[in-house]
Design a protein around this motif. Structure first.
Motif, PDB file in Angstrom:
ATOM      1  N   TYR A  85    -102.688 -55.202 -36.223  1.00  0.00           N
ATOM      2  CA  TYR A  85    -101.374 -55.748 -36.516  1.00  0.00           C
ATOM      3  C   TYR A  85    -100.252 -54.770 -36.145  1.00  0.00           C
ATOM      4  CZ  TYR A  85    -104.030 -59.124 -39.244  1.00  0.00           C
ATOM      5  OH  TYR A  85    -104.924 -60.079 -39.644  1.00  0.00           O
ATOM      6  N   ASN A  86    -100.620 -53.655 -35.547  1.00  0.00           N
ATOM      7  CA  ASN A  86     -99.638 -52.604 -35.296  1.00  0.00           C
ATOM      8  C   ASN A  86     -99.766 -52.038 -33.883  1.00  0.00           C
ATOM      9  OD1 ASN A  86     -98.319 -51.809 -38.112  1.00  0.00           O
ATOM     10  ND2 ASN A  86    -100.486 -52.293 -38.487  1.00  0.00           N
ATOM     11  N   THR A  87     -98.774 -51.251 -33.518  1.00  0.00           N
ATOM     12  CA  THR A  87     -98.795 -50.514 -32.262  1.00  0.00           C
ATOM     13  C   THR A  87     -99.273 -49.095 -32.533  1.00  0.00           C
ATOM     14  OG1 THR A  87     -96.982 -51.796 -31.310  1.00  0.00           O
ATOM     15  CG2 THR A  87     -97.362 -49.595 -30.403  1.00  0.00           C
ATOM     16  N   ILE A  88    -100.229 -48.647 -31.735  1.00  0.00           N
ATOM     17  CA  ILE A  88    -100.728 -47.288 -31.890  1.00  0.00           C
ATOM     18  C   ILE A  88    -100.953 -46.694 -30.510  1.00  0.00           C
ATOM     19  CG2 ILE A  88    -103.141 -48.037 -32.076  1.00  0.00           C
ATOM     20  CD1 ILE A  88    -103.487 -45.643 -34.096  1.00  0.00           C
ATOM     21  N   GLY A  89    -100.767 -45.400 -30.420  1.00  0.00           N
ATOM     22  CA  GLY A  89    -100.893 -44.777 -29.114  1.00  0.00           C
ATOM     23  C   GLY A  89    -101.617 -43.449 -29.153  1.00  0.00           C
ATOM     24  N   TRP A  90    -101.923 -42.979 -27.967  1.00  0.00           N
ATOM     25  CA  TRP A  90    -102.410 -41.629 -27.762  1.00  0.00           C
ATOM     26  C   TRP A  90    -101.278 -40.817 -27.136  1.00  0.00           C
ATOM     27  CZ3 TRP A  90    -106.805 -39.570 -29.582  1.00  0.00           C
ATOM     28  CH2 TRP A  90    -107.830 -40.437 -29.974  1.00  0.00           C
ATOM     29  N   TYR A  91    -101.081 -39.638 -27.662  1.00  0.00           N
ATOM     30  CA  TYR A  91    -100.063 -38.724 -27.186  1.00  0.00           C
ATOM     31  C   TYR A  91    -100.729 -37.372 -26.939  1.00  0.00           C
ATOM     32  CZ  TYR A  91     -96.940 -42.221 -29.222  1.00  0.00           C
ATOM     33  OH  TYR A  91     -96.292 -43.406 -29.528  1.00  0.00           O
ATOM     34  N   ARG A  92    -100.083 -36.536 -26.161  1.00  0.00           N
ATOM     35  CA  ARG A  92    -100.636 -35.214 -25.937  1.00  0.00           C
ATOM     36  C   ARG A  92     -99.529 -34.175 -25.890  1.00  0.00           C
ATOM     37  NH1 ARG A  92    -102.822 -35.863 -19.676  1.00  0.00           N
ATOM     38  NH2 ARG A  92    -100.768 -35.814 -18.637  1.00  0.00           N
ATOM     39  N   GLN A  93     -99.894 -32.961 -26.223  1.00  0.00           N
ATOM     40  CA  GLN A  93     -98.941 -31.853 -26.184  1.00  0.00           C
ATOM     41  C   GLN A  93     -99.638 -30.629 -25.624  1.00  0.00           C
ATOM     42  OE1 GLN A  93     -96.958 -30.984 -29.907  1.00  0.00           O
ATOM     43  NE2 GLN A  93     -95.280 -29.996 -28.843  1.00  0.00           N
ATOM     44  N   ALA A  94     -99.139 -30.159 -24.499  1.00  0.00           N
ATOM     45  CA  ALA A  94     -99.635 -28.944 -23.877  1.00  0.00           C
ATOM     46  C   ALA A  94     -98.790 -27.761 -24.359  1.00  0.00           C
ATOM     47  CB  ALA A  94     -99.564 -29.069 -22.358  1.00  0.00           C
ATOM     48  N   PRO A  95     -99.334 -26.549 -24.294  1.00  0.00           N
ATOM     49  CA  PRO A  95     -98.570 -25.377 -24.745  1.00  0.00           C
ATOM     50  C   PRO A  95     -97.231 -25.277 -24.041  1.00  0.00           C
ATOM     51  CG  PRO A  95    -100.849 -24.782 -24.374  1.00  0.00           C
ATOM     52  CD  PRO A  95    -100.692 -26.192 -23.876  1.00  0.00           C
ATOM     53  N   GLY A  96     -96.179 -25.081 -24.820  1.00  0.00           N
ATOM     54  CA  GLY A  96     -94.846 -24.924 -24.265  1.00  0.00           C
ATOM     55  C   GLY A  96     -94.187 -26.205 -23.804  1.00  0.00           C
ATOM     56  N   LYS A  97     -94.836 -27.335 -24.028  1.00  0.00           N
ATOM     57  CA  LYS A  97     -94.276 -28.612 -23.589  1.00  0.00           C
ATOM     58  C   LYS A  97     -94.077 -29.542 -24.778  1.00  0.00           C
ATOM     59  CE  LYS A  97     -96.096 -28.541 -18.878  1.00  0.00           C
ATOM     60  NZ  LYS A  97     -96.810 -29.328 -17.834  1.00  0.00           N
ATOM     61  N   GLN A  98     -93.247 -30.557 -24.560  1.00  0.00           N
ATOM     62  CA  GLN A  98     -93.031 -31.547 -25.605  1.00  0.00           C
ATOM     63  C   GLN A  98     -94.191 -32.546 -25.643  1.00  0.00           C
ATOM     64  OE1 GLN A  98     -89.151 -33.333 -24.883  1.00  0.00           O
ATOM     65  NE2 GLN A  98     -88.172 -31.828 -26.219  1.00  0.00           N
ATOM     66  N   ARG A  99     -94.362 -33.163 -26.798  1.00  0.00           N
ATOM     67  CA  ARG A  99     -95.375 -34.197 -26.920  1.00  0.00           C
ATOM     68  C   ARG A  99     -94.987 -35.376 -26.035  1.00  0.00           C
ATOM     69  NH1 ARG A  99     -97.577 -35.644 -32.842  1.00  0.00           N
ATOM     70  NH2 ARG A  99     -97.731 -33.369 -32.737  1.00  0.00           N
ATOM     71  N   GLU A 100     -95.962 -35.920 -25.309  1.00  0.00           N
ATOM     72  CA  GLU A 100     -95.685 -37.026 -24.416  1.00  0.00           C
ATOM     73  C   GLU A 100     -96.647 -38.184 -24.667  1.00  0.00           C
ATOM     74  OE1 GLU A 100     -96.291 -36.159 -20.279  1.00  0.00           O
ATOM     75  OE2 GLU A 100     -98.315 -35.373 -20.579  1.00  0.00           O
TER      76      GLU A 100
END
Length: 113
Positions: free
Chosen positions: A31-46
Motif C-alpha cells: 500500500y506504500n512506496t518504498i525504495g532502495w537508496y545508496r550512499q557512497a563515502p563523501g557523497k549524498q544519498r541517492e
C-alpha cells in the motif's frame, strides 16, 4: 512501530551480481512506496530504485538496465537484484520510505575491480 531490515550485501567482483532483501514490519508495503537508496563515502544519498503501489518502478540513471526492484507481498519484503556490478556501485544500500522517514540500517556493497 515500523522496522525495515536489509540483508544481502557483501563483496563481489566487477561484473558479478548480488540480491538485496528488505523485510518490513509494522507497515504493509503493497500500500506504500518504498525504495532502495545508496550512499557512497563523501557523497549524498541517492535514489537507486523505487517501487510504488501502482505503476512501473523508477530507477536512477546509473543503474537502469542493470538493477531490478521487486516486491513480495506475501513476505512483505522488497528486493533489489543487482547485475553487472561496477566498482562505482560500491556504497551502503538502504531500503527506505523517504517521505515517511522510515529507513533500514543499511547493508554494505563493495565491488572490486
Amino acid at each position: 512501530q515500523v522496522q525495515l531490515v536489509e540483508s544481502g550485501g557483501g563483496l563481489v567482483q566487477a561484473g558479478g551480481s548480488l540480491r538485496l532483501s528488505c523485510a518490513a514490519s509494522g507497515i504493509t508495503l503493497r500500500y506504500n512506496t518504498i525504495g532502495w537508496y545508496r550512499q557512497a563515502p563523501g557523497k549524498q544519498r541517492e535514489l537507486v530504485a523505487l517501487i510504488k503501489r501502482f505503476g512501473s518502478p523508477d530507477y536512477g540513471d546509473a543503474v537502469k538496465g542493470r538493477f531490478t526492484i521487486s516486491r513480495d507481498d506475501a513476505k512483505n519484503s522488497v528486493y533489489l537484484q543487482m547485475n553487472n556490478l561496477k566498482p562505482e556501485d560500491t556504497a551502503v544500500y538502504y531500503c527506505g520510505m523517504a517521505r515517511d522517514g522510515y529507513w533500514g540500517q543499511g547493508t554494505q556493497v563493495t565491488v572490486s575491480s
